[in-house]
Design a protein around this motif. Structure first.
Motif, PDB file in Angstrom:
ATOM      1  N   MET A   1     -27.789  28.641-159.530  1.00  8.33           N
ATOM      2  CA  MET A   1     -27.180  28.319-160.816  1.00  8.33           C
ATOM      3  C   MET A   1     -28.089  27.362-161.602  1.00  8.33           C
ATOM      4  O   MET A   1     -29.065  26.835-161.073  1.00  8.33           O
ATOM      5  N   ASN A   2     -27.733  27.119-162.849  1.00 13.28           N
ATOM      6  CA  ASN A   2     -28.532  26.204-163.675  1.00 13.28           C
ATOM      7  C   ASN A   2     -28.533  24.797-163.104  1.00 13.28           C
ATOM      8  O   ASN A   2     -29.521  24.075-163.205  1.00 13.28           O
ATOM      9  N   GLU A   3     -27.417  24.403-162.509  1.00 14.42           N
ATOM     10  CA  GLU A   3     -27.337  23.122-161.833  1.00 14.42           C
ATOM     11  C   GLU A   3     -26.298  23.232-160.728  1.00 14.42           C
ATOM     12  O   GLU A   3     -25.318  23.988-160.854  1.00 14.42           O
ATOM     13  N   PRO A   4     -26.478  22.509-159.614  1.00 15.14           N
ATOM     14  CA  PRO A   4     -25.541  22.623-158.496  1.00 15.14           C
ATOM     15  C   PRO A   4     -24.140  22.154-158.874  1.00 15.14           C
ATOM     16  O   PRO A   4     -23.970  21.064-159.417  1.00 15.14           O
ATOM     17  N   SER A   5     -23.170  22.987-158.628  1.00 19.76           N
ATOM     18  CA  SER A   5     -21.758  22.636-158.765  1.00 19.76           C
ATOM     19  C   SER A   5     -21.038  23.435-157.701  1.00 19.76           C
ATOM     20  O   SER A   5     -20.607  24.564-157.924  1.00 19.76           O
ATOM     21  N   CYS A   6     -20.936  22.850-156.518  1.00 15.82           N
ATOM     22  CA  CYS A   6     -20.583  23.607-155.315  1.00 15.82           C
ATOM     23  C   CYS A   6     -19.079  23.746-155.163  1.00 15.82           C
ATOM     24  O   CYS A   6     -18.453  23.082-154.317  1.00 15.82           O
ATOM     25  N   ASN A   7     -18.490  24.598-155.966  1.00 12.83           N
ATOM     26  CA  ASN A   7     -17.081  24.923-155.825  1.00 12.83           C
ATOM     27  C   ASN A   7     -16.858  26.326-156.383  1.00 12.83           C
ATOM     28  O   ASN A   7     -17.629  26.796-157.225  1.00 12.83           O
ATOM     29  N   PRO A   8     -15.818  27.009-155.928  1.00  9.38           N
ATOM     30  CA  PRO A   8     -15.635  28.411-156.320  1.00  9.38           C
ATOM     31  C   PRO A   8     -15.342  28.616-157.801  1.00  9.38           C
ATOM     32  O   PRO A   8     -15.549  29.717-158.313  1.00  9.38           O
ATOM     33  N   ALA A   9     -14.897  27.567-158.479  1.00 12.19           N
ATOM     34  CA  ALA A   9     -14.625  27.703-159.906  1.00 12.19           C
ATOM     35  C   ALA A   9     -15.913  27.795-160.715  1.00 12.19           C
ATOM     36  O   ALA A   9     -15.959  28.450-161.760  1.00 12.19           O
ATOM     37  N   ASP A  10     -16.958  27.146-160.229  1.00 13.09           N
ATOM     38  CA  ASP A  10     -18.213  27.079-160.987  1.00 13.09           C
ATOM     39  C   ASP A  10     -19.327  27.949-160.410  1.00 13.09           C
ATOM     40  O   ASP A  10     -20.297  28.248-161.106  1.00 13.09           O
ATOM     41  N   CYS A  11     -19.209  28.324-159.135  1.00  6.48           N
ATOM     42  CA  CYS A  11     -20.329  29.016-158.492  1.00  6.48           C
ATOM     43  C   CYS A  11     -19.828  30.183-157.638  1.00  6.48           C
ATOM     44  O   CYS A  11     -19.079  29.965-156.670  1.00  6.48           O
ATOM     45  N   PRO A  12     -20.232  31.395-157.950  1.00  8.31           N
ATOM     46  CA  PRO A  12     -19.795  32.557-157.147  1.00  8.31           C
ATOM     47  C   PRO A  12     -20.367  32.545-155.732  1.00  8.31           C
ATOM     48  O   PRO A  12     -19.821  33.191-154.845  1.00  8.31           O
ATOM     49  N   TYR A  13     -21.449  31.784-155.515  1.00  9.06           N
ATOM     50  CA  TYR A  13     -22.065  31.736-154.187  1.00  9.06           C
ATOM     51  C   TYR A  13     -21.364  30.735-153.265  1.00  9.06           C
ATOM     52  O   TYR A  13     -21.604  30.728-152.059  1.00  9.06           O
ATOM     53  N   ALA A  14     -20.503  29.900-153.841  1.00  9.20           N
ATOM     54  CA  ALA A  14     -19.674  28.994-153.035  1.00  9.20           C
ATOM     55  C   ALA A  14     -18.401  29.685-152.576  1.00  9.20           C
ATOM     56  O   ALA A  14     -17.841  29.347-151.527  1.00  9.20           O
ATOM     57  N   GLU A  15     -17.958  30.684-153.342  1.00 10.23           N
ATOM     58  CA  GLU A  15     -16.686  31.342-153.068  1.00 10.23           C
ATOM     59  C   GLU A  15     -16.760  32.151-151.770  1.00 10.23           C
ATOM     60  O   GLU A  15     -17.657  32.971-151.565  1.00 10.23           O
ATOM     61  N   GLY A  16     -15.799  31.894-150.889  1.00 12.07           N
ATOM     62  CA  GLY A  16     -15.711  32.644-149.633  1.00 12.07           C
ATOM     63  C   GLY A  16     -16.868  32.431-148.698  1.00 12.07           C
ATOM     64  O   GLY A  16     -17.121  33.265-147.813  1.00 12.07           O
ATOM     65  N   TYR A  17     -17.582  31.306-148.828  1.00 14.42           N
ATOM     66  CA  TYR A  17     -18.794  31.097-148.033  1.00 14.42           C
ATOM     67  C   TYR A  17     -18.517  31.181-146.532  1.00 14.42           C
ATOM     68  O   TYR A  17     -19.249  31.851-145.782  1.00 14.42           O
ATOM     69  N   PHE A  18     -17.472  30.499-146.072  1.00 11.95           N
ATOM     70  CA  PHE A  18     -17.280  30.376-144.629  1.00 11.95           C
ATOM     71  C   PHE A  18     -16.916  31.706-143.976  1.00 11.95           C
ATOM     72  O   PHE A  18     -17.278  31.956-142.828  1.00 11.95           O
ATOM     73  N   ALA A  19     -16.234  32.567-144.694  1.00 13.81           N
ATOM     74  CA  ALA A  19     -15.893  33.875-144.139  1.00 13.81           C
ATOM     75  C   ALA A  19     -17.126  34.765-144.003  1.00 13.81           C
ATOM     76  O   ALA A  19     -17.168  35.662-143.148  1.00 13.81           O
ATOM     77  N   LYS A  20     -18.133  34.520-144.830  1.00 14.69           N
ATOM     78  CA  LYS A  20     -19.338  35.362-144.822  1.00 14.69           C
ATOM     79  C   LYS A  20     -20.489  34.752-144.016  1.00 14.69           C
ATOM     80  O   LYS A  20     -21.523  35.393-143.821  1.00 14.69           O
ATOM     81  N   ARG A  21     -20.313  33.523-143.569  1.00 17.00           N
ATOM     82  CA  ARG A  21     -21.418  32.776-142.951  1.00 17.00           C
ATOM     83  C   ARG A  21     -21.975  33.450-141.694  1.00 17.00           C
ATOM     84  O   ARG A  21     -23.189  33.650-141.577  1.00 17.00           O
ATOM     85  N   ALA A  22     -21.108  33.777-140.744  1.00 18.38           N
ATOM     86  CA  ALA A  22     -21.595  34.296-139.463  1.00 18.38           C
ATOM     87  C   ALA A  22     -22.361  35.600-139.650  1.00 18.38           C
ATOM     88  O   ALA A  22     -23.435  35.792-139.064  1.00 18.38           O
ATOM     89  N   GLU A  23     -21.812  36.509-140.466  1.00 17.29           N
ATOM     90  CA  GLU A  23     -22.483  37.785-140.696  1.00 17.29           C
ATOM     91  C   GLU A  23     -23.858  37.577-141.336  1.00 17.29           C
ATOM     92  O   GLU A  23     -24.846  38.217-140.940  1.00 17.29           O
TER      93      GLU A  23
END
Length: 840
Positions: free
Chosen positions: A304-326
């Motif tokens: 992103m343009n600047e780090p904002s680590c929450n699902p409201a601001d960053c699509p890469y933060a959304e659902g991170y833990f469910a996708k981590r192991a894979e």
């Protein structure tokens, strides 16, 4: 997760030491296992660390209360574990169940404190249920039970209401469920165990990749001994000895022999990190199977343009833990491949395999984009499965940035710290452990929340009012004196408590507001307050609290760390062995004192492998950079001396100055009075962009035909006095003007006085030693390889004083004394003798 095999005994270094073949074992907690494989949800930085800590403390209190209310048959904190034997390794999962009781059936009770309304919970959170099921499985096996019930107890931490979910489980169902869970984990265990076996076998035929240079083998042995003896070593290793490989190679061997688990290669600059990557690649070319992460800062890694680590601001933060192991499994398995047929054809198997051992920004980003996850968080999770981490000092030492998954509790682990450019760590550490409160930033924050958030406005107003009174008092006391007004304080007049209150109000505001712009504006103030509050925990004899009105007119209260040794020592406790190394770690006593050495720790002075006759050292003793001597006449003598040195032989030179101001003043005279045909010049700008730096360096790279001369005007301690590598004809002379003493400042004087009070020579520690390090760094730009020939010209009469000469490297024991009028002749004679092949 802890992976181990029993280490081989002994501390002697051997090129052909074989890795032990004991069966591998994995040991991890129930919580680690289920959070890794069953946690869902998103990354979310909107929950503060302080709020999490408060929730943890409150949750622990409620835990204890519920446990005490469980009745006489209720057993609390029951230890349970299970060990599974496989062909090549064992896995032990262990933990403590919150409660075990019997009401006709044995019941596992898992207690969780939550803030969300209990009505929103229709079933247990999957990760909470998984944790309880692990304990139920272990209990059924331990007590040979055919059935164990599971109860998840939720307590709402504001209202203290309770909601419970209970389910019945047979032993057969529990075993089947746990087998599925551990089967998922085995994919990682299989990979890691196979990698460790391959890594250790790859060392059977691994030897040092080059013929040993003079002093290099003893350095390798010293590093290995340090790790084996679980100590620290301070290494003064001159340029050209190959210190990166000399510290990395024995560390890699120590990991392969089970003397350590992971290497952290720590540096202040990306150039040094690149050198570590290159060393790993060289070893990979020779067959070493060793994986490493080159950690990129969050700001640079973020998509992103600047780090904002929450699902409201960053699509890469959304659902991170469910996708981590894979994501991790894909990345690890892709990384273990030897590359495509096309890659092998183009670069050979080694080139492809070498590339796949280093997980850098590009490779992490590729996986993160593929699975749509945060690249920075992915790199941290990946690091747990790798052999080494290459990163900045901050990630090991900075209280706000250190990797908590490794260093949170400061407990001793099987880690090796390789601390490159260790001379930089003193100032960096003082900065890491210091904090400040800026009145003007508090006032701005108050204006931002005025009439909107009364609690925050009140908290900011209290701090601002107190600091305004302190500022006026300082101004009155300072009066008409020159300089930047400052005063050492006995305490901060309660500002820490006020800052803590303001932090709490900001946290409430951030939870309540949907104004993203306001959140963005308040976060810097929040971090300033948090650092100030956290730093207050360290205050003691190594700190000074002082107030000042800085050059920008801001009123600032500082918590200033004058000696970081004790705090560094705490962080170094995580390391089994630590190696501090630099080409300019002189005097070693100074660095031992300030970098946390114990009396039993080691020091090594590696001799230069280069012919001393190829380096001419000249002391120009009729000039000085002292403030009392600075004048147009003095600058003219310096400019004339530079001109005479450059005229002695065509080639590239750099003249280093103690400040931009002095450099500009001398350059003006040089250009007006000594500029000559055949001699070009370039000047370091005060604010140079990356492109400007590259152009500056290209001038030296391209001017190497011996037909014209080039002289660069640069600043000591700047971007061109450290880390640049101009070999051969690209640089044949370094001219160092002055002793490099830092400019007298409030901070310097406070540090000097504080260290004097501790019985240390404060001037040495605050000024002379840091200044001389800049001199050594600048001088070290010349003579980078065994074939290089060059001159170092030191211009200042103080270089004749014993207090400075005792800091000269051993290879500087022979030098020529001259003045600004005959230095050109002396340097010309050096070049003449060198050309004629006469030993000096």
């Amino acid at each position: 997760m802890h992976f181990s095999r029993t280490a081989a005994a002994g501390s002697a270094f051997s090129e052909n030491a074989a890795a032990p073949a004991e069966k591998a074992s994995f040991r991890l907690s129930v919580r680690e296992l289920v959070e890794f494989l069953r946690r869902d949800g998103s990354l979310d930085d909107r929950v503060s660390a302080r709020a999490e800590q408060e929730a943890m403390l409150k949750g622990a209190r409620l835990h204890r209360r519920l446990q005490s209310e469980g009745g006489p048959d209720y057993k609390s904190e029951v230890p349970l574990s299970k060990t599974i034997e496989y062909e090549n390794y064992t896995i032990t999962v262990e933990g403590r169940a919150d409660g075990v009781f019997s009401d006709g059936n044995k019941v596992i009770d898992e207690i969780k404190g939550v803030y969300l309304p209990l009505d929103s919970l229709e079933e247990p959170v999957p990760v909470h249920l998984a944790q309880a099921l692990c304990y139920a499985c272990f209990l059924a096996e331990k007590e040979d039970l055919e059935r164990v019930d599971v109860r998840i107890t939720y307590i709402q931490m504001d209202e203290e209401e309770i909601k419970r979910f209970r389910s019945e489980w047979t032993r057969e169902d529990l075993t089947e469920w746990f087998d599925d869970l551990i089967g998922e984990y085995r994919q990682f265990a299989d990979y890691y165990e196979a990698h460790i076996r391959s890594r250790d076998l790859s060392m059977d035929t691994l030897s040092f990749p080059f013929p040993y240079r003079e002093g290099q083998k003893s350095l390798v042995s010293a590093v290995y001994r340090t790790i084996t003896d679980e100590r620290k070593v301070f290494v003064q290793a001159p340029t050209g000895i190959g210190k990166t490989m000399a510290v990395l190679y024995p560390s890699v061997r120590a990991v392969g022999e089970r003397k350590a688990e992971k290497i952290f290669y720590l540096s202040a600059r990306t150039v040094a990190q690149a050198a570590a990557v290159e060393a790993f690649e060289i070893l990979a070319d020779r067959g070493l199977d060793f994986t490493a992460l080159r950690l990129t800062a969050k700001e640079k890694a973020c998509f992103m343009n600047e780090p904002s680590c929450n699902p409201a601001d960053c699509p890469y933060a959304e659902g991170y833990f469910a996708k981590r192991a894979e994501t991790l499994l894909w990345l690890l398995k892709e990384g273990s491949k030897d590359g495509t047929a096309e890659e092998r054809e183009q670069g050979g198997r080694n080139a492809s395999a070498r590339k796949n051992k280093i997980f850098d920004r590009e490779r992490i980003a590729g996986a993160a984009l593929r699975f749509k996850v945060c690249p920075y968080e992915l790199s941290l999770d990946l690091s747990l499965w790798l052999d080494a981490v290459i990163c900045d000092y901050n990630y090991a030492f900075d209280p706000d940035a250190r990797l908590k998954r490794y260093f949170a509790d400061h407990s001793k682990r099987d880690y090796i710290f390789l601390i490159d450019e260790a001379h930089n760590l003193v100032d960096r550490a003082c900065g890491m452990y210091s904090a400040e409160l800026v009145k003007e930033e508090i006032l701005t924050a108050r204006r931002q929340v005025k009439d909107r958030y009364k609690g925050a406005e009140k908290a900011f107003s209290k701090i601002n009012k107190k600091m305004l009174a302190m500022k006026r008092d300082l101004e009155e006391e300072w009066g008409e004196k020159r300089g930047i007004p400052y005063r050492v304080l006995a305490g901060d007049q309660g500002l820490m408590a006020d800052a803590l209150t303001a932090m709490g109000e900001i946290e409430k505001l951030l939870d309540e507001t949907r104004d993203s712009e306001l959140k963005k504006e308040l976060l810097p103030v929040y971090f300033m307050l948090r650092t100030y509050v956290n730093t207050a925990e360290y205050l003691g004899e190594n700190y000074v609290i002082y107030e000042e009105i800085n050059a920008d007119g801001q009123f600032v209260v500082h918590e200033y760390c004058v000696d970081p040794a004790d705090l560094l020592k705490e962080n170094l406790a995580s390391a089994k062995g630590a190696v501090f190394f630099s080409a300019t770690l002189l005097p070693i006593r100074y660095y031992r004192d300030l970098l946390g050495a114990e009396e039993e720790d080691y020091a090594v002075y590696a001799e230069s492998p280069f012919d001393p006759g190829k380096r001419g050292i000249f002391l120009v003793t009729d000039v000085s950079s002292k403030y009392t001597r600075r004048s147009e006449a003095e600058y003219r003598r310096i400019a004339a001396a530079i001109s005479r040195v450059v005229s002695s032989k065509k080639g590239n030179y750099i003249a280093f100055f103690p400040s931009h101001k002095m450099m500009a003043d001398v350059f003006k005279i040089y250009r007006e009075e000594f500029d000559s045909p055949g001699v070009n010049w370039v000047v370091q700008g005060k604010y140079m962009m990356e492109e400007d730096r590259e152009i500056f360096m290209e001038d030296f790279e391209n001017n190497n035909d011996g037909r014209t001369s080039l002289v660069g005007f640069c600043v000591m301690g700047g971007i061109f006095s450290e880390g640049i590598d101009l070999t051969g004809e690209r640089l044949i002379g370094a001219i160092v003007v002055g002793t490099g003493l830092p400019q007298v400042s409030n901070e310097g004087e406070i540090r000097k006085n504080a260290l004097d009070a501790q019985g240390v020579n404060g001037f040495d520690y605050a000024y002379r030693f840091p200044g001389m390090n800049k001199v050594l760094q600048a001088a070290g730009r010349v003579i980078r390889t065994a074939d290089d020939v060059g001159v170092v010209v030191l211009m200042d009469d103080r270089f004749l004083q014993p207090s400075y000469q005792k800091m000269f490297p051993r290879e500087w024991k022979s030098y020529t004394i001259c003045d600004s009028t005959n230095v050109g002749q002396a340097v010309a004679e050096f070049w003449k003798r060198e050309n004629e092949g006469v030993d000096l």
